[in-house]
Write an enzyme that holds these catalytic residues in place. Structure first.
Site, PDB file in Angstrom:
ATOM      1  N   LYS A 113      28.432  36.079  69.351  1.00 34.74           N
ATOM      2  CA  LYS A 113      28.375  35.877  70.941  1.00 34.74           C
ATOM      3  C   LYS A 113      27.314  35.159  70.715  1.00 34.74           C
ATOM      4  CE  LYS A 113      27.627  40.238  72.553  1.00 34.74           C
ATOM      5  NZ  LYS A 113      26.952  40.937  73.093  1.00 34.74           N
ATOM      6  N   ILE A 136      27.960  27.197  72.085  1.00 37.37           N
ATOM      7  CA  ILE A 136      29.582  25.767  72.088  1.00 37.37           C
ATOM      8  C   ILE A 136      29.345  25.244  73.607  1.00 37.37           C
ATOM      9  CG2 ILE A 136      31.711  24.970  71.510  1.00 37.37           C
ATOM     10  CD1 ILE A 136      31.432  26.757  69.304  1.00 37.37           C
ATOM     11  N   ARG A 137      29.790  26.581  74.433  1.00 40.92           N
ATOM     12  CA  ARG A 137      30.228  26.568  76.098  1.00 40.92           C
ATOM     13  C   ARG A 137      28.872  25.610  76.601  1.00 40.92           C
ATOM     14  NH1 ARG A 137      29.227  28.166  81.362  1.00 40.92           N
ATOM     15  NH2 ARG A 137      30.709  28.216  82.524  1.00 40.92           N
ATOM     16  N   PHE A 153      33.848  31.925  78.935  1.00 46.54           N
ATOM     17  CA  PHE A 153      33.248  33.012  79.001  1.00 46.54           C
ATOM     18  C   PHE A 153      32.877  33.477  77.849  1.00 46.54           C
ATOM     19  CE2 PHE A 153      35.707  35.707  81.662  1.00 46.54           C
ATOM     20  CZ  PHE A 153      35.547  36.959  81.118  1.00 46.54           C
ATOM     21  N   VAL A 186      31.580  46.514  69.421  1.00 48.33           N
ATOM     22  CA  VAL A 186      31.774  47.403  68.303  1.00 48.33           C
ATOM     23  C   VAL A 186      32.582  48.444  68.447  1.00 48.33           C
ATOM     24  CG1 VAL A 186      30.536  48.255  66.152  1.00 48.33           C
ATOM     25  CG2 VAL A 186      29.999  46.402  67.337  1.00 48.33           C
ATOM     26  N   SER A 225      55.943  43.946  74.401  1.00 47.11           N
ATOM     27  CA  SER A 225      54.896  44.574  75.831  1.00 47.11           C
ATOM     28  C   SER A 225      54.916  43.954  76.930  1.00 47.11           C
ATOM     29  CB  SER A 225      53.938  45.359  75.670  1.00 47.11           C
ATOM     30  OG  SER A 225      53.462  44.097  75.043  1.00 47.11           O
ATOM     31  N   GLU A 246      37.204  39.913  64.551  1.00 47.98           N
ATOM     32  CA  GLU A 246      38.006  39.713  64.772  1.00 47.98           C
ATOM     33  C   GLU A 246      37.853  38.861  66.590  1.00 47.98           C
ATOM     34  OE1 GLU A 246      42.789  41.021  66.054  1.00 47.98           O
ATOM     35  OE2 GLU A 246      41.141  41.722  67.442  1.00 47.98           O
ATOM     36  N   ASN A 305      44.134  38.123  79.504  1.00 45.32           N
ATOM     37  CA  ASN A 305      42.918  38.719  79.641  1.00 45.32           C
ATOM     38  C   ASN A 305      42.714  40.267  80.443  1.00 45.32           C
ATOM     39  OD1 ASN A 305      40.131  39.813  78.468  1.00 45.32           O
ATOM     40  ND2 ASN A 305      39.120  39.458  80.590  1.00 45.32           N
ATOM     41  N   ALA A 313      46.525  42.717  79.977  1.00 42.14           N
ATOM     42  CA  ALA A 313      45.112  42.826  79.091  1.00 42.14           C
ATOM     43  C   ALA A 313      44.417  44.210  79.066  1.00 42.14           C
ATOM     44  CB  ALA A 313      45.393  42.254  78.001  1.00 42.14           C
TER      45      ALA A 313
END
Length: 262
Positions: free
Chosen positions: A21, A27-28, A42, A47, A115, A140, A149, A152
């Site tokens: 994170k 990087i941003r 963002f 976990v 889906s 991942e 997002n 999802a």
């Protein structure tokens, strides 16, 4: 394995999430400090809960002593992008890193799930430096747009409610919603340059306003109340509709006044 031992097992995964994170948020920040557009909007991470780990292991017949080798999403990093073409850029950033090794990629943006699910997954092997040495763990990355997002997240909630057996009528509506979300992404892509210009102007103005406020506060701390109040009034008038050039003039004025009293 006892619960306490499982919690110990998860320690490197927790450390990996925190490190990744920080690295991708950096990087941003780097892009923004160079006044460049960042493909990363963002970053979040988590976990997997022990209950979810056991449920998935049972579903896919993964032996508990093989979980660390066969379950790739115990550590999960989600990178959100504003635009669809930013996803490819973020994947490129991951590919060029030397602190992790890509195991494989799953492109659900091009190869949409039945889906309606869209996202780009990258499974990496990431070394975590522990007290007793380095441990390689699987993590991942999920890279997706804000619209993807949103969809999802809703699908995940419904899968939880219906135990992965969502009624057909709701599944059909979800698929329609997924297609609508992707159409929104496509429309936004068509005006990407306009959006980026607007965001850059907003960010430039925000930075100038912040610098002016710092100078006003400095004048106030030096006891120059009348000057600081005068500049605050001028700033209030410019904050909403003032042009960058006008704000720059005010910034220069506050700097010159500060130079006189320093």
């Amino acid at each position: 394995m006892a619960i306490r031992e499982w919690k110990t097992f998860l320690i490197p995964y927790e450390q990996a999430v925190e490190e990744l994170k920080i690295k991708f948020r950096s990087i941003r920040t780097e892009y923004r400090r160079k006044n460049e557009y960042s493909p990363i909007e963002f970053v979040t991470g988590r976990v997997k809960e022990l209950s979810s780990i056991f449920e998935k292991a049972n579903k896919f017949d993964i032996p508990l002593d093989k979980i660390e080798y066969e379950m790739e999403d115990i550590s999960g990093i989600r990178v959100m992008c504003q635009f669809v073409d930013d996803i490819e850029k973020v994947v490129g950033l991951i590919r060029q890193r030397s602190d992790m090794r890509i195991m494989y990629e799953k492109d659900y943006v091009t190869n949409v799930k039945g889906s309606g699910y869209r996202s780009y997954h990258v499974i990496v092997k990431y070394p975590v430096n522990m007290a007793d040495g380095t441990k390689d763990i699987l993590a991942e990355f999920q890279i997706r747009t804000l619209a993807m997002n949103f969809w999802a997240t809703i699908e995940h909630s419904l899968n939880y409610k219906y135990k992965h057996d969502i009624p057909k009528e709701i599944r059909n509506k979800l698929k329609v919603a997924a297609d609508a979300a992707f159409q929104l992404d496509q429309r936004m892509l068509e005006i990407k340059d306009e959006i980026k210009d607007a965001q850059k102007i907003f960010e430039v103005k925000s930075n100038i306003v912040s610098d002016i406020m710092d100078n006003i506060l400095m004048l106030s701390s030096l006891g120059k109340t009348s000057e600081s109040t005068r500049y605050q009034v001028q700033l209030n008038k410019l904050v909403e509709e003032g042009e960058v050039s006008e704000l720059n003039k005010l910034l220069n004025a506050t700097e010159k006044t500060l130079d006189i009293y320093k």
